[in-house]
Design an enzyme around this catalytic site. Sequence first.
Site, short mmCIF file in Angstrom:
data_model
loop_
_atom_site.label_atom_id
_atom_site.label_comp_id
_atom_site.label_asym_id
_atom_site.label_seq_id
_atom_site.Cartn_x
_atom_site.Cartn_y
_atom_site.Cartn_z
N HIS A 151 57.07 42.30 29.08
CA HIS A 151 57.57 43.35 29.98
C HIS A 151 58.34 42.73 31.16
O HIS A 151 59.37 43.25 31.57
CB HIS A 151 56.41 44.21 30.49
CG HIS A 151 55.75 45.03 29.41
ND1 HIS A 151 56.47 45.77 28.49
CD2 HIS A 151 54.44 45.23 29.10
CE1 HIS A 151 55.63 46.38 27.67
NE2 HIS A 151 54.40 46.07 28.01
N ASP A 202 62.97 48.64 23.45
CA ASP A 202 61.76 48.45 22.65
C ASP A 202 61.60 46.99 22.23
O ASP A 202 62.59 46.29 21.99
CB ASP A 202 61.86 49.35 21.40
CG ASP A 202 60.54 49.46 20.67
OD1 ASP A 202 59.48 49.14 21.26
OD2 ASP A 202 60.55 49.87 19.50
N LEU A 209 78.12 53.52 39.11
CA LEU A 209 77.36 53.69 37.86
C LEU A 209 76.18 54.58 38.18
O LEU A 209 75.52 54.40 39.22
CB LEU A 209 76.85 52.32 37.38
CG LEU A 209 75.80 52.34 36.25
CD1 LEU A 209 76.45 52.71 34.92
CD2 LEU A 209 75.13 50.97 36.11
C1 FPP Z 1 58.73 48.78 24.87
O1 FPP Z 1 58.17 47.59 24.50
C2 FPP Z 1 59.01 48.93 26.28
C3 FPP Z 1 58.32 49.73 27.16
C4 FPP Z 1 57.02 50.36 26.89
C5 FPP Z 1 58.82 50.05 28.45
C6 FPP Z 1 60.07 49.35 28.87
C7 FPP Z 1 59.78 48.63 30.08
C8 FPP Z 1 60.52 47.62 30.57
C9 FPP Z 1 61.77 47.13 30.02
C10 FPP Z 1 60.03 46.94 31.75
C11 FPP Z 1 59.76 47.87 32.86
C12 FPP Z 1 60.99 48.34 33.55
C13 FPP Z 1 60.89 49.20 34.55
C14 FPP Z 1 62.07 49.59 35.37
C15 FPP Z 1 59.58 49.82 34.83
P1 FPP Z 1 56.80 47.66 23.75
O2 FPP Z 1 55.72 47.29 24.69
O3 FPP Z 1 56.61 48.99 23.11
O4 FPP Z 1 56.99 46.56 22.66
P2 FPP Z 1 56.32 46.51 21.23
O5 FPP Z 1 56.76 47.73 20.48
O6 FPP Z 1 56.86 45.25 20.66
O7 FPP Z 1 54.83 46.48 21.44
#
Ligand code: FPP
Length: 250
Positions: free
Chosen positions: A41, A24, A135
């Site tokens: 991202h 997150d 893994l």
């Molecule tokens: C949360 O950050 C993260 C996600 C919604 C998805 C996690 C995705 C990745 C790490 C990249 C993609 C990886 C793959 C393998 C597809 P957020 O956008 O909710 O952050 P915020 O809460 O600060 O807005």
Amino acid sequence: MSEAPLTVPLAPFDVPRHVAIIMDGNGRWAAARGLPRAEGHRRGVEALRQTVRAAGELGIGILTIFSFSSENWARPAAEISELMGLLRRFIRHDLAELHASGVRVRVIGEREGLDPEINRLLEEAEELTRDNGKLLLVVAFNYGARQEIARAACRIAAEVVAGRLDAAAITADLLGRHLDAPDLPDPDLIIRTSGEQRLSNFLLWQAAYSELVFVPIYWPDFDRAALEGAIAEYHRRERRFGGLVARTGS
Ligand code: FPP
């Protein structure tokens, strides 16, 4: 598709066997730098690469990552398309290296309704790596825990309707055996980055006795040192699983 025989690598003595991560804070990482969310991202994918490498080196057996939730469809179309594109690129660019380093990929979540090309890539990743044992990387994609439990209930209901199962025989153990990856042990440790302290519909069933560690950094800043820090915190906890005596998870 038939499942390969279960090869859950055993973790060394002092490393949790199954670690799950809620990645997150990509958006906030970007906002803090005046960058578009998409850049957060992209940096998140880099942190994921480092984390998978570190997990393998540390001897963690299973790493489950929350990469797209059932609720993420509520985001703007452009961001959804960016996240789908990142998954496609991650599989296309990283699959060969993951395979070469002995990583087996499995996917949990709802496949129905996903873009057919995404489904094809997810299946390719699972198929190519199915015999690897260094893994196990479990990718929770289009995943929501309540939806997973509802799917399990549907599978059980179908067996009852078909006369193969007596409704009175439904137990917690039986329900657990109808989840998306019933052969895997529950996570010992669930890590969430960004400082938020909730599960957000991630592995609700499997988290019953998991230790939860909330790390106050955004996901793009997560690295091997942060993973080791979370594991050190895990070791400070005493796990009793409802009993009186401390036990290990495995
Ligand atoms: C949360 O950050 C993260 C996600 C919604 C998805 C996690 C995705 C990745 C790490 C990249 C993609 C990886 C793959 C393998 C597809 P957020 O956008 O909710 O952050 P915020 O809460 O600060 O807005």
